[in-house]
Design an enzyme around this catalytic site. Structure first.
Site, PDB file in Angstrom:
ATOM      1  N   GLU A   1      28.719  49.632 -22.160  1.00 23.25           N
ATOM      2  CA  GLU A   1      28.625  48.667 -21.063  1.00 23.25           C
ATOM      3  C   GLU A   1      29.994  48.356 -20.490  1.00 23.25           C
ATOM      4  O   GLU A   1      30.996  48.357 -21.211  1.00 23.25           O
ATOM      5  CB  GLU A   1      27.973  47.349 -21.521  1.00 23.25           C
ATOM      6  CG  GLU A   1      26.471  47.387 -21.657  1.00 23.25           C
ATOM      7  CD  GLU A   1      26.043  47.555 -23.096  1.00 23.25           C
ATOM      8  OE1 GLU A   1      24.829  47.646 -23.344  1.00 23.25           O
ATOM      9  OE2 GLU A   1      26.920  47.590 -23.972  1.00 23.25           O
ATOM     10  N   THR A   2      29.995  48.095 -19.189  1.00 22.86           N
ATOM     11  CA  THR A   2      31.156  47.582 -18.471  1.00 22.86           C
ATOM     12  C   THR A   2      30.711  46.321 -17.750  1.00 22.86           C
ATOM     13  O   THR A   2      29.654  46.310 -17.104  1.00 22.86           O
ATOM     14  CB  THR A   2      31.691  48.615 -17.465  1.00 22.86           C
ATOM     15  OG1 THR A   2      32.125  49.779 -18.171  1.00 22.86           O
ATOM     16  CG2 THR A   2      32.844  48.049 -16.659  1.00 22.86           C
TER      17      THR A   2
END
Length: 283
Positions: free
Chosen positions: A53-54
């Protein structure tokens, strides 16, 4: 494909979550001051970081929130995820963020999520499950095929979906969890969490694994949303004590530690976070 030129400078951090020691948790990229980034640009950045995830920190649109976060995997946006919640909050606080009240209030796709500081750890209040209850026979058989186990080895299969879509399988013990060699092709499109109790409880009561066949790295190292759903199920069913620690990431060479505690009507899911990278990126 159009070639994008370097854009505006953004503060940037990379955080390791659910660990006190770098390289042993789950990495997260955090992009600050992201209000000027389009959704397409955010997705492109998430593909580029290639982490599970970002996160993108934005000004809240709800007056009750301290900040807003959008969470992207390399191929889609998530309405909620646990390690991004803790990692984003850690980065926001470390960068000088000041909550309006005793708790930090995060705005994300599922609404408002409360985050509290518990000593050196952060913990989020598990959001309500979007889907719960025992899985039907077809889903149970699908889970068994994906995990490459006989259906008789599945003690229980339960929906624990708080946004990402989790279905969870309880196995006889932690060793059975660690022994799984999944078939990701057979697993699709399910996202499957697996949990089993350690025979001798010392630091950790449970071993957890999370399988996400749609990602480039299809086993997630440490997963807050899954552990939140598991805790709501296991504690609610009397299968886990109201306070415990789960281990995750063992098969991947990680040592994630997820701290779970039920206080009143809330289930809190927490862990440590450490910053590995801090600087500026031009997106």
């Amino acid at each position: 494909m159009a070639v994008a030129t370097p854009g505006t400078a953004h503060r940037f951090a990379q955080v390791d979550v659910f660990t006190e020691h770098v390289l042993l948790g789950n990495a997260l990229a955090v992009v600050f001051d992201a209000d000027g980034l389009s959704e397409q640009r955010m997705q492109a950045i998430a593909r580029w970081t290639n982490l599970s995830e970002t996160c993108f920190l934005l000004a809240p649109t709800d007056a009750r929130a301290d900040y807003r976060v959008r969470i992207f995997t390399p191929d889609r946006e998530l309405p909620f995820a646990g390690h991004p919640t803790l990692g984003s909050c850690h980065a926001w606080l470390e960068a000088g963020g000041r909550p309006r009240g005793a708790e930090v209030i995060q705005q994300c796709g599922v609404g408002l999520v409360r985050v509290r500081r518990d000593g050196k750890r952060l913990a989020f209040a598990a959001p309500p499950l979007k889907r719960s209850g025992e899985a039907d026979a077809a889903t149970r058989a699908h889970v068994a095929r994906g995990l490459r186990v006989d259906e008789s080895e599945l003690v229980a299969v339960q929906w624990v979906d708080n946004g990402p879509g989790w279905v969870a399988a309880l196995l006889r013990d932690a060793q059975a969890v660690l022994a799984i060699e999944p078939d990701y092709a057979a697993m699709r499109p399910l996202e499957i969490g697996v949990v089993g109790a350690h025979a001798q409880v010392s630091e950790c009561a449970f071993e957890v694994r999370a399988f996400i066949p749609g990602l480039g790295s299809p086993e997630d190292p440490v997963t807050g949303s899954l552990n939140a759903g598991l805790a709501q199920w296991l504690i609610g069913a009397g299968l886990a004590p109201p306070r415990y620690v789960a281990s995750q990431g063992t098969r991947l060479g990680r040592a994630g530690r997820v701290h779970v505690e039920r206080l009143g009507d809330d289930v809190w899911v927490g862990g440590h976070a450490v910053t590995c990278v801090r600087g500026e990126a031009r997106f």
